[in-house]
Scaffold this motif. Structure first.
Motif, PDB file in Angstrom:
ATOM      1  N   THR A  59     -25.548  31.975  59.636  1.00 11.75           N
ATOM      2  CA  THR A  59     -26.502  31.129  58.913  1.00 11.75           C
ATOM      3  C   THR A  59     -27.455  30.394  59.860  1.00 11.75           C
ATOM      4  O   THR A  59     -28.655  30.280  59.584  1.00 11.75           O
ATOM      5  N   ALA A  60     -26.928  29.915  60.970  1.00 10.08           N
ATOM      6  CA  ALA A  60     -27.772  29.182  61.921  1.00 10.08           C
ATOM      7  C   ALA A  60     -28.891  30.082  62.443  1.00 10.08           C
ATOM      8  O   ALA A  60     -30.019  29.627  62.684  1.00 10.08           O
ATOM      9  N   SER A  61     -28.597  31.377  62.590  1.00  9.64           N
ATOM     10  CA  SER A  61     -29.643  32.282  63.087  1.00  9.64           C
ATOM     11  C   SER A  61     -30.732  32.467  62.027  1.00  9.64           C
ATOM     12  O   SER A  61     -31.906  32.646  62.348  1.00  9.64           O
ATOM     13  N   TYR A  62     -30.340  32.411  60.747  1.00 10.74           N
ATOM     14  CA  TYR A  62     -31.367  32.538  59.692  1.00 10.74           C
ATOM     15  C   TYR A  62     -32.248  31.284  59.635  1.00 10.74           C
ATOM     16  O   TYR A  62     -33.438  31.379  59.327  1.00 10.74           O
ATOM     17  N   ALA A  63     -31.656  30.128  59.939  1.00 15.20           N
ATOM     18  CA  ALA A  63     -32.480  28.915  60.013  1.00 15.20           C
ATOM     19  C   ALA A  63     -33.508  29.100  61.133  1.00 15.20           C
ATOM     20  O   ALA A  63     -34.679  28.745  60.994  1.00 15.20           O
ATOM     21  N   GLY A  64     -33.071  29.694  62.241  1.00 15.85           N
ATOM     22  CA  GLY A  64     -33.978  29.979  63.357  1.00 15.85           C
ATOM     23  C   GLY A  64     -35.089  30.933  62.947  1.00 15.85           C
ATOM     24  O   GLY A  64     -36.253  30.753  63.309  1.00 15.85           O
ATOM     25  N   MET A  65     -34.721  31.934  62.153  1.00 16.99           N
ATOM     26  CA  MET A  65     -35.742  32.901  61.697  1.00 16.99           C
ATOM     27  C   MET A  65     -36.792  32.220  60.836  1.00 16.99           C
ATOM     28  O   MET A  65     -37.981  32.515  60.927  1.00 16.99           O
ATOM     29  N   VAL A  66     -36.347  31.314  59.977  1.00 19.03           N
ATOM     30  CA  VAL A  66     -37.306  30.564  59.151  1.00 19.03           C
ATOM     31  C   VAL A  66     -38.249  29.772  60.065  1.00 19.03           C
ATOM     32  O   VAL A  66     -39.475  29.802  59.911  1.00 19.03           O
ATOM     33  N   ALA A  67     -37.657  29.111  61.055  1.00 14.26           N
ATOM     34  CA  ALA A  67     -38.448  28.243  61.930  1.00 14.26           C
ATOM     35  C   ALA A  67     -39.486  29.019  62.728  1.00 14.26           C
ATOM     36  O   ALA A  67     -40.549  28.499  63.067  1.00 14.26           O
ATOM     37  N   LYS A  68     -39.184  30.279  63.020  1.00 13.63           N
ATOM     38  CA  LYS A  68     -40.140  31.104  63.779  1.00 13.63           C
ATOM     39  C   LYS A  68     -41.512  31.141  63.081  1.00 13.63           C
ATOM     40  O   LYS A  68     -42.539  30.984  63.716  1.00 13.63           O
ATOM     41  N   TYR A  69     -41.488  31.328  61.758  1.00 18.33           N
ATOM     42  CA  TYR A  69     -42.766  31.420  61.026  1.00 18.33           C
ATOM     43  C   TYR A  69     -43.568  30.136  61.187  1.00 18.33           C
ATOM     44  O   TYR A  69     -44.790  30.159  61.342  1.00 18.33           O
ATOM     45  N   ALA A  70     -42.864  29.011  61.119  1.00 18.29           N
ATOM     46  CA  ALA A  70     -43.549  27.717  61.179  1.00 18.29           C
ATOM     47  C   ALA A  70     -43.989  27.397  62.606  1.00 18.29           C
ATOM     48  O   ALA A  70     -45.139  27.002  62.841  1.00 18.29           O
ATOM     49  N   ILE A  71     -43.081  27.565  63.557  1.00 16.31           N
ATOM     50  CA  ILE A  71     -43.395  27.138  64.933  1.00 16.31           C
ATOM     51  C   ILE A  71     -44.497  28.015  65.540  1.00 16.31           C
ATOM     52  O   ILE A  71     -45.406  27.507  66.198  1.00 16.31           O
ATOM     53  N   GLU A  72     -44.438  29.315  65.288  1.00 12.08           N
ATOM     54  CA  GLU A  72     -45.514  30.161  65.834  1.00 12.08           C
ATOM     55  C   GLU A  72     -46.860  29.753  65.229  1.00 12.08           C
ATOM     56  O   GLU A  72     -47.882  29.746  65.909  1.00 12.08           O
ATOM     57  N   HIS A  73     -46.841  29.402  63.953  1.00 10.02           N
ATOM     58  CA  HIS A  73     -48.067  29.001  63.270  1.00 10.02           C
ATOM     59  C   HIS A  73     -48.605  27.686  63.849  1.00 10.02           C
ATOM     60  O   HIS A  73     -49.806  27.552  64.103  1.00 10.02           O
ATOM     61  N   TRP A  74     -47.710  26.754  64.105  1.00 13.73           N
ATOM     62  CA  TRP A  74     -48.170  25.429  64.565  1.00 13.73           C
ATOM     63  C   TRP A  74     -48.414  25.392  66.067  1.00 13.73           C
ATOM     64  O   TRP A  74     -49.350  24.744  66.524  1.00 13.73           O
ATOM     65  N   VAL A  75     -47.541  26.001  66.830  1.00 19.87           N
ATOM     66  CA  VAL A  75     -47.571  25.790  68.286  1.00 19.87           C
ATOM     67  C   VAL A  75     -48.241  26.952  69.031  1.00 19.87           C
ATOM     68  O   VAL A  75     -48.619  26.820  70.192  1.00 19.87           O
ATOM     69  N   ARG A  76     -48.403  28.064  68.361  1.00 26.02           N
ATOM     70  CA  ARG A  76     -49.078  29.225  68.954  1.00 26.02           C
ATOM     71  C   ARG A  76     -48.384  29.714  70.226  1.00 26.02           C
ATOM     72  O   ARG A  76     -49.041  30.095  71.197  1.00 26.02           O
ATOM     73  N   ILE A  77     -47.060  29.667  70.244  1.00 24.87           N
ATOM     74  CA  ILE A  77     -46.311  30.334  71.310  1.00 24.87           C
ATOM     75  C   ILE A  77     -45.277  31.239  70.640  1.00 24.87           C
ATOM     76  O   ILE A  77     -44.851  30.975  69.512  1.00 24.87           O
ATOM     77  N   PRO A  78     -44.905  32.325  71.316  1.00 26.44           N
ATOM     78  CA  PRO A  78     -43.940  33.224  70.674  1.00 26.44           C
ATOM     79  C   PRO A  78     -42.561  32.587  70.514  1.00 26.44           C
ATOM     80  O   PRO A  78     -42.085  31.867  71.395  1.00 26.44           O
ATOM     81  N   VAL A  79     -41.955  32.853  69.383  1.00 30.34           N
ATOM     82  CA  VAL A  79     -40.582  32.390  69.116  1.00 30.34           C
ATOM     83  C   VAL A  79     -39.736  33.626  68.814  1.00 30.34           C
ATOM     84  O   VAL A  79     -40.046  34.394  67.902  1.00 30.34           O
ATOM     85  N   GLU A  80     -38.715  33.832  69.609  1.00 28.90           N
ATOM     86  CA  GLU A  80     -37.822  34.975  69.389  1.00 28.90           C
ATOM     87  C   GLU A  80     -36.490  34.452  68.878  1.00 28.90           C
ATOM     88  O   GLU A  80     -36.029  33.408  69.308  1.00 28.90           O
TER      89      GLU A  80
END
Ligand code: M6R
Length: 370
Positions: A59-80
């Motif tokens: 589940t924690a990894s899915y929270a990370g996957m959700v955050a990728k969409y937001a953080i890449e959009h806001w911070v413009r750095i890659p999130v893996e």
């Protein structure tokens, strides 16, 4: 203890709104800035971060996957996002400018702990998003952002998930603030949206519980379920599928809705239950149109459609056999509400089948072996 609830899981799902609210608390200053005094990584160092790697499991990894969409959009750095056990035993590319984010409710997951040790050995900074004060993962990281969900007892993670998304969003907005990648007003607006989420989650708990229980009563003999979503709805689909297999022992598969025609649609037969996470309908959202066309395709093959959708979405009403409504909210905020009916649904299915929802077979609350 359970405080009048039938199970810890039931109690903890009902604590979803508080988990989000408490995780936001104390992190926003009066003038709408994000304050993370607890993150003791030098601001200049954080400014120079050019990649984020999230390590986590389940589940924690899915929270990370959700955050990728937001953080890449806001911070413009890659999130893996990497499953911690996969990350550890390959040769990941890490530099001092990589920020490794370890997400863990228990803070004792051995796979995640080993991954963060490996990252630190390679010279990367590690920030933990953790729900347990003083846990190993928190202690061994360079910085900790605690989720204030309160202790989670049920094996199936619920309130920790929404708290993890909230904390990861705060981290993303903080990085955007110090890197200057998003205008202040926009950060403020997004924080307002986040602060409105506990109320929206509460609406689901107040209005949808009976509908969800009725659906579970009608679907409890289904052999398998497919869960589909796009964009942030994709990790939500994965999480919904995990919840159901974990406590109701139903075979589930979650995948990105866009993959349907690349293979999975072959599984769809008369009566196959397919759960769709439908993106917000407003503003001619292209994602919404695409998910609706996925619904049409599987409906035409006789599937039983279960949809999680924005209140009053007319397209969903037309096709779905069961609808779990959620209040209107922006796309990036939608996982915080969309997951809630899926948590309730998995719990109801398990109860319906007579299983112990808090202690599913073969599973431990924290996996302290690799
Ligand atoms: O304690 P952690 O967040 O590190 O645990 C990670 C997974 O083991 C955990 O999320 C697991 O997938 C849950 N049982 C899911 O409900």
């Amino acid at each position: 203890e359970k405080g009048g609830w039938d199970s810890f899981m039931d109690k903890e799902i009902h604590e979803d709104p508080a988990a989000v609210q408490q995780t936001l608390m104390g992190r926003l200053s009066e003038d709408g800035e994000i304050q993370l005094d607890e993150v003791r990584i030098d601001e200049n160092e954080l400014k120079s971060i050019d990649k984020i790697v999230v390590v986590a499991c389940g589940t924690a990894s899915y929270a990370g996957m959700v955050a990728k969409y937001a953080i890449e959009h806001w911070v413009r750095i890659p999130v893996e996002i990497e499953l911690a056990h996969e990350f550890r035993y390959r040769d990941p590319i890490l530099t001092p400018r990589t920020l490794v984010v370890a997400i863990s409710q228990s803070g004792e997951t051995m796979d995640t702990l080993m991954a963060l040790r490996h990252a630190r050995e390679q010279g990367s900074k590690v920030l933990a998003i953790c729900n347990t004060q003083g846990a190993s993962i928190a202690r061994e990281s360079d910085a900790v952002l605690y989720t204030h969900a309160g202790p989670e007892v049920a094996v199936a993670s619920t309130k920790a998930f929404v708290a993890q998304i909230t904390a990861a969003y705060i981290l993303g907005l903080y990085l955007a603030q110090i890197k200057g990648t998003v205008f202040r007003d926009e950060i403020r607006g997004t924080l307002d949206q986040l602060q409105a989420m506990p109320r929206k989650i509460q609406w689901i708990l107040d209005t949808q519980v009976d509908t969800i229980a009725k659906a579970a009563a009608q679907l409890d003999d289904a052999k398998s379920f497919l869960f589909l979503g796009r964009h942030v709805g994709y990790p939500v689909a994965l999480e919904g599928a995990l919840k159901l297999k974990e406590i109701a022992y139903t075979f589930t598969e979650g995948f990105a809705a866009g993959e349907l025609k690349h293979g999975p649609i072959a599984l769809v037969d008369e009566g196959e239950p397919v759960v769709f996470i439908v993106p917000p309908a407003r503003g001619r959202n292209i994602l919404h149109a695409k998910v609706i066309s996925g619904i049409e395709e599987v409906k035409a093959r006789g599937a039983t459609i279960i949809a999680v959708a924005e209140e009053g979405d007319p397209d969903v009403d037309r096709y779905a056999d069961f609808v779990f409504w959620r209040p209107e909210c922006p796309t990036l905020m939608s996982p915080l509400v969309d997951v809630v009916p899926l948590q309730l649904f998995a719990m109801d299915m398990a109860n319906q089948k007579g299983y112990d929802v808090d202690k599913p077979r073969n599973l431990a609350k924290s996996v302290t072996v690799e």
